[in-house]
Design an enzyme around this catalytic site. Structure first.
Site, PDB file in Angstrom:
ATOM      1  N   LYS A  25       0.861  -1.208   0.000  1.00  0.00           N
ATOM      2  CA  LYS A  25       0.000   0.000   0.000  1.00  0.00           C
ATOM      3  C   LYS A  25       0.884   1.241   0.000  1.00  0.00           C
ATOM      4  O   LYS A  25       0.675   2.159  -0.789  1.00  0.00           O
ATOM      5  CB  LYS A  25      -0.868   0.003   1.249  1.00  0.00           C
ATOM      6  CG  LYS A  25      -1.475   1.355   1.617  1.00  0.00           C
ATOM      7  CD  LYS A  25      -2.402   1.320   2.787  1.00  0.00           C
ATOM      8  CE  LYS A  25      -1.775   1.638   4.088  1.00  0.00           C
ATOM      9  NZ  LYS A  25      -1.550   3.059   4.380  1.00  0.00           N
ATOM     10  N   ASN A  26       1.910   1.241   0.876  1.00  0.00           N
ATOM     11  CA  ASN A  26       2.695   2.463   1.081  1.00  0.00           C
ATOM     12  C   ASN A  26       3.740   2.695   0.001  1.00  0.00           C
ATOM     13  O   ASN A  26       4.388   3.743   0.008  1.00  0.00           O
ATOM     14  CB  ASN A  26       3.317   2.460   2.474  1.00  0.00           C
ATOM     15  CG  ASN A  26       2.242   2.605   3.539  1.00  0.00           C
ATOM     16  OD1 ASN A  26       1.082   2.914   3.233  1.00  0.00           O
ATOM     17  ND2 ASN A  26       2.601   2.335   4.775  1.00  0.00           N
ATOM     18  N   ARG A  95      -5.212  11.260   4.481  1.00  0.00           N
ATOM     19  CA  ARG A  95      -4.214  12.308   4.695  1.00  0.00           C
ATOM     20  C   ARG A  95      -2.942  12.031   3.903  1.00  0.00           C
ATOM     21  O   ARG A  95      -2.192  12.914   3.597  1.00  0.00           O
ATOM     22  CB  ARG A  95      -3.905  12.480   6.161  1.00  0.00           C
ATOM     23  CG  ARG A  95      -3.301  11.236   6.777  1.00  0.00           C
ATOM     24  CD  ARG A  95      -2.643  11.546   8.030  1.00  0.00           C
ATOM     25  NE  ARG A  95      -1.870  12.747   7.976  1.00  0.00           N
ATOM     26  CZ  ARG A  95      -0.676  12.861   7.412  1.00  0.00           C
ATOM     27  NH1 ARG A  95      -0.170  11.827   6.772  1.00  0.00           N
ATOM     28  NH2 ARG A  95      -0.008  13.981   7.447  1.00  0.00           N
ATOM     29  N   CYS A 119      -5.283  12.303  12.399  1.00  0.00           N
ATOM     30  CA  CYS A 119      -6.068  11.097  12.159  1.00  0.00           C
ATOM     31  C   CYS A 119      -6.052  10.306  13.458  1.00  0.00           C
ATOM     32  O   CYS A 119      -5.668  10.803  14.496  1.00  0.00           O
ATOM     33  CB  CYS A 119      -5.465  10.289  11.011  1.00  0.00           C
ATOM     34  SG  CYS A 119      -3.920   9.558  11.484  1.00  0.00           S
ATOM     35  N   ARG A 124      -0.313  14.287  12.986  1.00  0.00           N
ATOM     36  CA  ARG A 124       0.174  14.188  11.596  1.00  0.00           C
ATOM     37  C   ARG A 124       0.476  15.577  11.000  1.00  0.00           C
ATOM     38  O   ARG A 124      -0.083  15.989   9.997  1.00  0.00           O
ATOM     39  CB  ARG A 124      -0.815  13.427  10.722  1.00  0.00           C
ATOM     40  CG  ARG A 124      -1.310  12.123  11.280  1.00  0.00           C
ATOM     41  CD  ARG A 124      -0.251  11.059  11.489  1.00  0.00           C
ATOM     42  NE  ARG A 124       0.302  10.488  10.286  1.00  0.00           N
ATOM     43  CZ  ARG A 124      -0.221   9.439   9.650  1.00  0.00           C
ATOM     44  NH1 ARG A 124      -1.327   8.912  10.083  1.00  0.00           N
ATOM     45  NH2 ARG A 124       0.350   8.953   8.578  1.00  0.00           N
ATOM     46  N   ILE A 126       2.466  18.676   9.018  1.00  0.00           N
ATOM     47  CA  ILE A 126       3.190  18.649   7.733  1.00  0.00           C
ATOM     48  C   ILE A 126       4.266  19.735   7.696  1.00  0.00           C
ATOM     49  O   ILE A 126       4.685  20.172   6.622  1.00  0.00           O
ATOM     50  CB  ILE A 126       2.231  18.787   6.531  1.00  0.00           C
ATOM     51  CG1 ILE A 126       1.423  20.093   6.601  1.00  0.00           C
ATOM     52  CG2 ILE A 126       1.304  17.586   6.421  1.00  0.00           C
ATOM     53  CD1 ILE A 126       0.715  20.414   5.287  1.00  0.00           C
ATOM     54  N   ASP A 127       4.743  20.153   8.876  1.00  0.00           N
ATOM     55  CA  ASP A 127       5.754  21.225   8.942  1.00  0.00           C
ATOM     56  C   ASP A 127       7.042  20.871   8.197  1.00  0.00           C
ATOM     57  O   ASP A 127       7.667  21.734   7.577  1.00  0.00           O
ATOM     58  CB  ASP A 127       6.074  21.554  10.415  1.00  0.00           C
ATOM     59  CG  ASP A 127       6.588  20.331  11.162  1.00  0.00           C
ATOM     60  OD1 ASP A 127       5.823  19.349  11.268  1.00  0.00           O
ATOM     61  OD2 ASP A 127       7.761  20.327  11.570  1.00  0.00           O
ATOM     62  N   ASP A 308       4.262   0.451  12.260  1.00  0.00           N
ATOM     63  CA  ASP A 308       3.040  -0.141  11.692  1.00  0.00           C
ATOM     64  C   ASP A 308       2.824  -1.582  12.153  1.00  0.00           C
ATOM     65  O   ASP A 308       1.746  -2.134  11.966  1.00  0.00           O
ATOM     66  CB  ASP A 308       3.074  -0.099  10.155  1.00  0.00           C
ATOM     67  CG  ASP A 308       2.957   1.321   9.656  1.00  0.00           C
ATOM     68  OD1 ASP A 308       3.167   1.548   8.451  1.00  0.00           O
ATOM     69  OD2 ASP A 308       2.685   2.211  10.468  1.00  0.00           O
ATOM     70  N   ARG A 400      -8.717  -0.364   4.588  1.00  0.00           N
ATOM     71  CA  ARG A 400      -7.842   0.682   4.022  1.00  0.00           C
ATOM     72  C   ARG A 400      -6.519   0.077   3.559  1.00  0.00           C
ATOM     73  O   ARG A 400      -5.906   0.559   2.608  1.00  0.00           O
ATOM     74  CB  ARG A 400      -7.565   1.777   5.056  1.00  0.00           C
ATOM     75  CG  ARG A 400      -8.718   2.703   5.352  1.00  0.00           C
ATOM     76  CD  ARG A 400      -8.253   3.872   6.184  1.00  0.00           C
ATOM     77  NE  ARG A 400      -7.019   4.403   5.619  1.00  0.00           N
ATOM     78  CZ  ARG A 400      -6.091   5.049   6.334  1.00  0.00           C
ATOM     79  NH1 ARG A 400      -6.273   5.240   7.635  1.00  0.00           N
ATOM     80  NH2 ARG A 400      -5.007   5.517   5.767  1.00  0.00           N
TER      81      ARG A 400
END
Ligand code: EPZ
Length: 419
Positions: A25-26, A95, A119, A124, A126-127, A308, A400
């Site tokens: 998936k990733n 996201r 989430c 999460r 995003i800086d 994960d 997902r």
């Protein structure tokens, strides 16, 4: 995709047989995003049939990418892609669409996105993404919840990431492929999914060096072209199947299992009493004697123990012979599943929001609910060894990332069905 639904598991069956692992998936998600750079036809072979992939497809269709899903082949025609704001509902659904940003800025030179927002497992932020784009000359402006990115005047240079963010690394790599000059990423993420993305990009004409290390160099080119690519096996799904055998016992062969991407997890399960051997892309795992235990699991950036697989190890640790300390160093809210496991009789002490101690527990079936993707899979794994029936609600979370987890496990002899 399927409706929400639930898994019904009756524990006690051992697992036997052979399974072909799904593709990653990733890796598939950033490769779908990077297809925008090709302005051509890209084919992804054996793509995983999971909701995150179909949500990414919906987002790409908003950009006029023509997509077809033939048997096991996803065809993306990005020749006529056009710019469009990514609407915030879609961004919130998934996201990880944030790494479309790099491809959109490379292709369209501007993008407006809503903050992807937190989430289940954490804020999460995003800086790191924003800081890196700014360093490459991208103008970034926030206006009430939306962020405008303007890449008309950007330039290649060396940038250092505050921490080895997978998504930020993927974003910058995609952006730099068509950025004139040499871009170097210091403290880049080293996850295998980065290697997969860079293999794909190199196939379609990009000039990238150092993928899989903490220093990645990209030489911008004028254009890229189409190609056909098969992502590698999903190391987290392979780890989930191994966790299932550790809990249920039995003897299973996993093909397309990418063992060399899971050495840390394999070592831990071996120390807990599983017999695991592997060669090329095959893992053979069996567990006949009761699980012993390992003192501590501490998650980190690759190649440390993968965050994960922490929820899967949490489930396995319930069946260990002595206490297991689990420390989660990557995400701040990745112990959501603890309270659901306690409903099944798990004895878990919460030391802090980063650290728990799992004691040997006799789990019994109960009604529980998935609260995030990997936590939901962890509850299914826990149910395989629990006495009686476990019902895991909110199966949509698991869909997902898993292409029919119930089928994978029932084909190996588990008493599990989807209702
Ligand atoms: C990717 O998420 C994966 N998702 C995650 O898998 C995985 O857990 C994670 O990498 C770590 O390996 C996809 O690839 C689609 P990060 P990503 O940026 O890119 C912080 C799953 O279950 N951070 O490496 O979002 C962040 O909060 C999913 O398949 C910042 O502070 O992860 C986290 O604490 C879950 N600022 C840490 O870095 C930023 O700008 C690692 O995040 C970005 C990240």
């Amino acid at each position: 995709m399927k409706n929400n639904g639930k898994f019904e598991i009756v524990g006690g069956n051992k697992l036997y047989g052979e399974i072909i692992n799904q593709t990653s998936k990733n890796a598939t998600l950033p490769i779908m995003s990077a297809s925008l750079l090709a302005c051509d036809i890209v084919k992804i072979i054996d793509y995983p049939n999971i909701s995150d992939v179909h949500n990414m497809a919906k987002i790409l269709k908003c950009l006029n990418v023509n997509m077809t899903f033939e048997d096991k082949v996803m065809v993306l025609n990005t020749k006529n892609a056009i710019y469009n704001d990514i609407n915030c509902d879609l961004m919130k659904t998934m996201r990880s669409s944030i790494f479309l940003l790099g491809a959109m800025l490379a292709r369209f030179k501007h993008a407006t996105m809503s903050l992807p927002g937190g989430c289940d497992i954490g804020a999460r932020p995003i800086d790191i993404h924003i800081d890196a784009f700014k360093k490459l000359g991208v103008k970034v402006k926030e206006n009430n919840g939306l962020i405008d990115f303007d890449a008309k005047v950007s330039r290649a240079k060396k940038i250092k990431l505050r921490l080895p963010s997978v998504g930020a690394t993927e974003n910058i790599i995609q952006f730099a492929c068509l950025l004139k000059g040499k871009t170097t990423i210091i403290n880049a993420a080293k996850e295998p999914e980065i290697v997969d993305l860079c293999n794909f990009l190199s196939l379609i004409g990009a000039k990238i060096f150092g993928a899989g290390t903490d220093k990645i160099t990209i030489y911008g080119v004028d254009r890229l072209h189409g190609g056909i690519y098969r992502p590698s096996g999903d190391r987290i799904v392979a780890g989930t199947i191994m966790g299932a055998v550790a809990v249920a016992g039995g003897d299973v062969t996993i093909r397309n299992a990418v063992p060399y991407q899971n050495l840390n997890f394999i070592k831990k399960l071996t120390l807990m009493g599983c017999q695991i051997d592997y060669k090329n892309d095959i893992i053979h795992i069996s567990r006949e004697n009761p699980l012993t235990s390992i003192k501590e699991i501490s998650t980190g950036y690759y190649p440390d123990f993968p965050t994960d697989l922490q929820s899967i190890m949490l489930a396995v640790s319930c069946y260990a012979s002595s206490d297991t300390q689990i420390v989660e160093n990557v995400f701040e809210r990745r112990f959501l599943t603890v309270k659901e496991l306690i409903k099944m009789g798990a004895k878990i002490d919460c030391i802090s929001d980063k650290e728990i101690v799992v004691k040997p527990s006799k789990l019994r079936g109960n009604k529980v609910k998935a609260l995030d993707l990997r936590g939901g899979a962890g509850l299914v794994v826990a149910g395989l060894g629990a006495k009686g029936k476990t019902i895991v609600n909110n199966a949509r979370f698991v869909d997902r990332g898993y292409d029919h987890l119930e089928e994978m496990l029932s084909n190996l002899g588990a008493n599990i069905k989807r209702t």
